[in-house]
Scaffold this active site. Sequence first.
Site, PDB file in Angstrom:
ATOM      1  CG  ASP A  47     -25.499   9.416  32.441  1.00 25.98           C
ATOM      2  OD1 ASP A  47     -24.471   9.734  32.140  1.00 25.98           O
ATOM      3  OD2 ASP A  47     -26.404  10.311  31.627  1.00 25.98           O
ATOM      4  CD  GLU A  48     -26.737   3.113  31.212  1.00 25.91           C
ATOM      5  OE1 GLU A  48     -25.437   3.534  31.506  1.00 25.91           O
ATOM      6  OE2 GLU A  48     -27.150   2.906  30.106  1.00 25.91           O
ATOM      7  CE  LYS A  55     -21.413   3.689  30.700  1.00 25.00           C
ATOM      8  NZ  LYS A  55     -22.736   4.379  30.909  1.00 25.00           N
ATOM      9  N   GLY A  89     -18.689  10.698  31.058  1.00 27.60           N
ATOM     10  CA  GLY A  89     -18.188  11.281  32.222  1.00 27.60           C
ATOM     11  C   GLY A  89     -18.494  10.310  33.576  1.00 27.60           C
ATOM     12  CG  HIS A  90     -17.264   7.119  33.775  1.00 28.57           C
ATOM     13  ND1 HIS A  90     -18.543   6.868  33.245  1.00 28.57           N
ATOM     14  CD2 HIS A  90     -16.334   6.282  32.848  1.00 28.57           C
ATOM     15  CE1 HIS A  90     -18.341   6.088  32.096  1.00 28.57           C
ATOM     16  NE2 HIS A  90     -17.105   5.924  31.835  1.00 28.57           N
ATOM     17  CB  THR A  91     -18.235  11.029  39.476  1.00 29.84           C
ATOM     18  OG1 THR A  91     -18.526  11.996  38.617  1.00 29.84           O
ATOM     19  CG2 THR A  91     -17.827  11.733  40.762  1.00 29.84           C
ATOM     20  NE  ARG A 113     -13.220   6.234   2.901  1.00 26.59           N
ATOM     21  CZ  ARG A 113     -14.013   5.783   1.914  1.00 26.59           C
ATOM     22  NH1 ARG A 113     -13.426   4.675   1.270  1.00 26.59           N
ATOM     23  NH2 ARG A 113     -14.784   6.481   1.488  1.00 26.59           N
ATOM     24  CD  GLN A 145     -20.829   7.497  24.870  1.00 23.25           C
ATOM     25  OE1 GLN A 145     -20.139   6.704  24.245  1.00 23.25           O
ATOM     26  NE2 GLN A 145     -20.201   8.435  25.721  1.00 23.25           N
ATOM     27  CB  THR A 165     -23.245   8.466  21.183  1.00 20.83           C
ATOM     28  OG1 THR A 165     -21.974   9.269  20.942  1.00 20.83           O
ATOM     29  CG2 THR A 165     -23.102   7.108  20.971  1.00 20.83           C
ATOM     30  CB  THR A 195     -23.434  18.819  29.665  1.00 21.16           C
ATOM     31  OG1 THR A 195     -24.237  17.825  30.188  1.00 21.16           O
ATOM     32  CG2 THR A 195     -22.623  18.108  28.298  1.00 21.16           C
ATOM     33  N   GLY A 196     -23.381  19.026  32.971  1.00 27.67           N
ATOM     34  CA  GLY A 196     -23.887  19.606  33.966  1.00 27.67           C
ATOM     35  C   GLY A 196     -25.355  19.761  33.789  1.00 27.67           C
TER      36      GLY A 196
HETATM   37  P1  IMP Z   1     -22.566  13.174  21.628  1.00 25.71           P
HETATM   38  O1  IMP Z   1     -22.162  11.535  21.966  1.00 25.71           O
HETATM   39  O2  IMP Z   1     -21.894  14.240  22.251  1.00 25.71           O
HETATM   40  O3  IMP Z   1     -22.757  13.260  20.342  1.00 25.71           O
HETATM   41  O4  IMP Z   1     -24.236  13.104  21.948  1.00 25.71           O
HETATM   42  C1  IMP Z   1     -25.272  12.327  21.550  1.00 25.71           C
HETATM   43  C2  IMP Z   1     -26.326  11.909  22.506  1.00 25.71           C
HETATM   44  O5  IMP Z   1     -25.649  10.966  23.353  1.00 25.71           O
HETATM   45  C3  IMP Z   1     -26.714  13.135  23.389  1.00 25.71           C
HETATM   46  O6  IMP Z   1     -28.263  12.748  23.601  1.00 25.71           O
HETATM   47  C4  IMP Z   1     -26.044  13.012  24.443  1.00 25.71           C
HETATM   48  O7  IMP Z   1     -26.474  13.761  25.558  1.00 25.71           O
HETATM   49  C5  IMP Z   1     -25.809  11.584  24.649  1.00 25.71           C
HETATM   50  N1  IMP Z   1     -24.530  11.153  25.469  1.00 25.71           N
HETATM   51  C6  IMP Z   1     -23.257  11.197  24.937  1.00 25.71           C
HETATM   52  N2  IMP Z   1     -22.338  10.632  25.974  1.00 25.71           N
HETATM   53  C7  IMP Z   1     -23.273  10.497  26.907  1.00 25.71           C
HETATM   54  C8  IMP Z   1     -23.097   9.681  28.301  1.00 25.71           C
HETATM   55  O8  IMP Z   1     -21.928   9.522  28.511  1.00 25.71           O
HETATM   56  N3  IMP Z   1     -23.983   9.640  29.077  1.00 25.71           N
HETATM   57  C9  IMP Z   1     -25.252  10.058  28.637  1.00 25.71           C
HETATM   58  N4  IMP Z   1     -25.531  10.479  27.718  1.00 25.71           N
HETATM   59  C10 IMP Z   1     -24.695  10.481  26.823  1.00 25.71           C
END
Ligand code: IMP
Length: 417
Positions: A13-14, A16, A40-42, A143, A216, A231, A293-294
């Site tokens: 969420d920087e 990007k 999730g990008h807007t 696998r 991420q 992640t 996820t909101g």
């Molecule tokens: P997962 O990638 O859904 O398995 O989540 C693992 C961790 O990564 C959790 O803390 C999520 O909130 C975080 N995470 C996954 N994708 C993003 C992203 O795009 N932005 C910020 N946090 C993320």
Amino acid sequence: MSSLTVLGCMWGDEGKAKIVDFLGANANVVARFQGGANAGHTIVLQGKKYVFHTVPSGILYPQTKCVIGAGTVIDPFGLRDEMRSLMDQDIDFSGRLFIDERAGLVLPLHKKLDGLKEEKRGAGKIGTTGKGIGPAYADQASRNGLRFGDLQYPDWLCERLAALYESHGLKWENPDEELSALQEVWEFLAPFAAHADVLVRQWYLEGEKILFEGAQGSLLDLSFGTYPYVTSSNTISGSTSVGIGFPPRWLDKTLGIYKAYATRVGEGPFPTEIFNATADAIRKAGNEFGATTGRPRRIGWFDAVAARYTASLNGLSAIAVTLLDILGGLEELKICTGYWLDGQKLPGYAFHPLELAKIQPEYLTLPGWDDDLAAIRSLEALPANAQDYLEAIQDLVEVPIEVVSVGKDREQTITVK
Ligand code: IMP
């Protein structure tokens, strides 16, 4: 020919997508190499909002080719819906989107498993996005997984899917229904199936400019992040090569993105986290709620110790600082310059989650600014205190700042000469 990797260097969420979109004007190809619909990008373009989860945001440039690489995991139904909604906004995909047939598939059972595993973890939950990412990557590694290209072979698909359900001790409730839904989604996505690695290497050698878009952030990297609160893919610069099939020696430049403050969504240690009214004000001003996820994001001060670690890990050539405008109106700003653990100052970053949870940050305090930065387009025009703040970040991270973002729109960007 050139390649540029753009990476989030904290917990995601920087901003990007905004930077990729800004730099995308100079790219012929934009490629995703890891992650899936957890991203999730807007992007806001002339006031119009576009939401991306799996599609590379380069698709907004009509001449740009977009790639979803072998290192990603794709939810085919989610991807189809995302493409349809972008098509409704007049985005043309034909001949422009290339999905590697070897990308992993995220299937409904992976989402179910994601939820079940989180439930089982109870208080130790990771706080995943619930998009099935961890289970899908786990199946790839063991696998048992299915890949995008498997969708074209119904018998093989049926066999592998039956074995997959069995490997998880789950009953396959509606095989006919699931197989026909997969058949249908394949008909939609088949025109975009490709051996994307071959194409990307060819394009690079033909002199095209390739932009790799990370998802991420580095502190969520499976190996180097705040494990287990990470992640399930590698998010750092080295992952570009593996996730696309692109030789490491062709990686020319890496730009790291840092938000002007820190945020984290989900569980896990966050040394500079703050819980006061300032945090609330930043969350509100920055609309710090997850695009996928909101969920409200956790807020903290800029952590230069973690930032220096990820800058080194990624071998950054330059950095971009985003959401600087959000800090306007705060009397003072803090930057973490050192980590203390059990009364001792650490030489750098801490690696174990138990240690990270106990860190006492050492802060540099700087005066804030009141001015609205939205219309500023040069570094020199920024208020002196904002310039000092950026200079402190640059000195502490030890990488030059090349881009500063002062608003959501593509235009609201400062390129540092
Ligand atoms: P997962 O990638 O859904 O398995 O989540 C693992 C961790 O990564 C959790 O803390 C999520 O909130 C975080 N995470 C996954 N994708 C993003 C992203 O795009 N932005 C910020 N946090 C993320």
